[in-house]
Design an enzyme around this catalytic site. Structure first.
Site, PDB file in Angstrom:
ATOM      1  N   SER A 268      36.167  33.932  45.165  1.00 12.80           N
ATOM      2  CA  SER A 268      36.585  35.324  45.192  1.00 12.80           C
ATOM      3  C   SER A 268      35.385  36.237  45.346  1.00 12.80           C
ATOM      4  O   SER A 268      34.307  35.973  44.821  1.00 12.80           O
ATOM      5  CB  SER A 268      37.375  35.677  43.928  1.00 12.80           C
ATOM      6  OG  SER A 268      36.496  36.074  42.916  1.00 12.80           O
ATOM      7  N   LYS A 269      35.631  37.296  46.096  1.00  7.71           N
ATOM      8  CA  LYS A 269      34.583  38.278  46.364  1.00  7.71           C
ATOM      9  C   LYS A 269      34.118  38.889  45.041  1.00  7.71           C
ATOM     10  O   LYS A 269      32.942  39.135  44.833  1.00  7.71           O
ATOM     11  CB  LYS A 269      35.191  39.352  47.281  1.00  7.71           C
ATOM     12  CG  LYS A 269      34.218  40.406  47.703  1.00  7.71           C
ATOM     13  CD  LYS A 269      33.629  40.097  49.060  1.00  7.71           C
ATOM     14  CE  LYS A 269      32.572  41.100  49.409  1.00  7.71           C
ATOM     15  NZ  LYS A 269      31.511  40.555  50.232  1.00  7.71           N
ATOM     16  N   ARG A 270      35.107  39.078  44.157  1.00  7.78           N
ATOM     17  CA  ARG A 270      34.806  39.720  42.885  1.00  7.78           C
ATOM     18  C   ARG A 270      33.773  38.931  42.069  1.00  7.78           C
ATOM     19  O   ARG A 270      32.990  39.472  41.327  1.00  7.78           O
ATOM     20  CB  ARG A 270      36.086  39.880  42.072  1.00  7.78           C
ATOM     21  CG  ARG A 270      36.274  41.281  41.592  1.00  7.78           C
ATOM     22  CD  ARG A 270      37.607  41.513  40.912  1.00  7.78           C
ATOM     23  NE  ARG A 270      38.606  40.506  41.208  1.00  7.78           N
ATOM     24  CZ  ARG A 270      39.273  39.836  40.288  1.00  7.78           C
ATOM     25  NH1 ARG A 270      39.052  40.055  39.018  1.00  7.78           N
ATOM     26  NH2 ARG A 270      40.197  38.946  40.628  1.00  7.78           N
TER      27      ARG A 270
END
Ligand code: GLU
Length: 501
Positions: A268-270
């Site tokens: 995930s980018k997060r």
């Protein structure tokens, strides 16, 4: 009540038939994640392998989640990766438009058709009204919407519409029985209908949900293989019931396992996991990224089972859905780095030099240093382009190094020995009639022989003095040859001062 079917007949008549048709259907809600890129690649490969058609469709019905510029990133990434589409928003096609926000009318009409066929109803419930969470035991819960709207008479409905009440359109799920669907990767999956929610198909603003729009579009665009992430697997029974409700043929489902950052978490980018753009910025080559991504969840079989290096053209030839795995794939940056190094090494020297030059010039500003020759030293010793500036910075400016670097057990050099070697090397190199790599090489080899020392005993101090560091691309001869006589001699003299002679 009868319904004018002309519109639907016209739409049906437009559906392309014959041949495989696949679509990549990203939502422009962010950047191209590795998982997205893999879906795009597999979707492309399935179409191309079969000589079929690859379509790009932009799914932008969730207006609240749109990210400015995200569509451009999609186009740019697809073009850079060579995943060229045959139909799409930018190039049109027989079933345009290919952007969902431009197809509102179509979804509305089909939602009305589904009401007409008895598989959907207008629901006038206000926020949260009628929403239940059913406990199925064993910690399993399902959301269901239960209300009386599905039982309203035509008169009741008309009265509410006339009063201007807002409504959504919901799919009418059967209460009993089971729904079975087939997925090319996961096999047959059966769910109890009681677990399926009367999901919203059309929102109060008249826009469709993804769950409705994807079915309508896949049908109207003649999609034969729906390739997407396994997060949609649990919704597939609802889609099946929509196809059935309309009386349409269900496409082949190809759900791909998730791409994970470790055993338990999806990328995930997060959490800082890299997107395609990030990987490019980190110095990875598009070809290496694609090759590695292809193997994240797919493996070659038969004669080519042991192979791992595939160009896009080769993948088109050998890719098959039977090689796609159900198990989640773990993204491993080390493995990607390994692929990148393979690709860098396999390039023609000129191509590599062209690619490497901007990175070399980040730290080597002196125009007298030939970037192509520096690139020649790097090609076999570089895993990522971004490593280059730091590897070659010494060509521009000699770093401030410790004199202890001259002392090396293996090369049998002490400070005294180094002083002697540097002295001799300066004289030999100054006397050279011509400054070429061969001449420098010949002079130093001869000198070692004359002095009765191992080559390393001479080369080590020369390289330390020339580069000011112990790890360099290329050896003493190659480095001196590129530096030129004047600069080499200047650096060797500085080295001599350092060892205290
Ligand atoms: N718009 C969906 C997404 O970006 C696509 C899912 C599908 O391919 O059907 O996840």
């Amino acid at each position: 009540m009868s319904m004018d079917m002309t519109y639907f007949e016209e739409m049906e008549a437009k559906i392309p038939t014959g041949g495989v048709r696949t679509r990549f259907a990203p939502s422009p809600t962010g950047y191209m994640h590795v998982g997205n890129l893999r879906t795009a690649l597999y979707t492309y490969l399935i179409a191309r392998h079969a000589g079929g058609t690859f379509i790009l469709r932009i799914e932008d019905t969730d207006q609240g989640r749109l990210v400015e510029g995200a569509t451009d990133v999609i186009y740019k990434t697809m073009a850079e990766c060579g995943l060229t589409h045959d139909e799409g928003p930018d190039i049109g096609g027989p079933v345009a438009p290919y952007i969902q926000s431009q197809r509102r009318d179509t979804y509305k009409k089909y939602a009305e058709l589904l009401i007409h066929r008895g598989h959907a109803y207008r629901c006038f419930c206000k926020d949260g009204e009628g929403d239940h969470v059913n406990d199925l035991g064993d910690g399993l819960t399902v959301k269901r919407h239960i209300c009386g709207c599905g039982l309203l008479t035509q008169e009741d409905i008309q009265a509410r519409l006339d009063a201007g009440e807002s409504y959504v359109i919901r799919q009418r799920m059967p209460f009993e029985g089971t729904t079975t669907f087939h997925d090319a990767i996961y096999g047959d999956i059966t769910v109890k209908n009681e677990q399926l929610e009367d999901q919203i198909l059309l929102k109060t603003d008249g826009l469709p949900t993804y769950n409705f729009a994807n079915v309508i579009d896949d049908h109207l665009m003649g999609i034969t293989h729906v390739v997407r992430g396994s997060e949609y697997l649990s919704s597939a029974p609802k889609y099946n019931l929509l196809y059935e409700g309309f009386g349409w043929q269900v496409p082949t489902y190809v759900h791909c396992s998730p791409v994970m950052r470790d055993q338990h978490n999806k990328m995930s980018k997060r959490h800082g996991d890299p997107s395609y753009e990030d990987l490019k910025a980190q110095g990875f080559l598009t070809e290496a990224i694609l090759n590695y991504v292809a193997l994240l969840g797919w493996s070659p079989r038969g004669d080519i089972a042991e192979e791992e290096v595939f160009s896009l053209e080769e993948l088109v030839k050998v890719f098959d859905t039977a090689g796609i795995s159900k198990s989640p794939a773990i993204f491993d940056i080390e493995k990607l780095t390994h692929f990148n190094a393979l690709y860098l090494r396999a390039m023609g020297a000129e191509d590599f030099a062209k690619l490497a030059e901007p990175y070399i010039r980040q730290s080597v500003k002196n125009p007298a240093i030939d970037a192509a020759r520096v690139a020649g030293l790097l090609q076999a010793r570089c895993e990522k382009l971004t490593e280059i500036p730091e590897k070659v910075d010494f060509f521009d400016a000699l770093p401030d190094y410790e004199r202890d670097l001259f002392v090396n057990k293996k090369a049998k050099t002490t400070l005294e020995v180094s002083a002697e070697m540097l002295n001799a090397a300066i004289s030999a190199l100054e006397a050279l009639p011509e400054w070429t790599e061969e001449r420098v090489h010949g002079a130093l080899i001869n000198l070692a022989e004359q002095l009765g020392v191992k080559n390393a005993t001479l080369m080590w101090p020369v390289r330390i003095a020339a580069a000011g560091k112990t790890v360099t691309p290329g050896g003493a001869v190659e480095i001196c040859a590129i530096l030129g006589r004047e600069e080499t001699v200047r650096r060797l003299r500085l080295g001599l001062e350092k060892v205290g002679a």
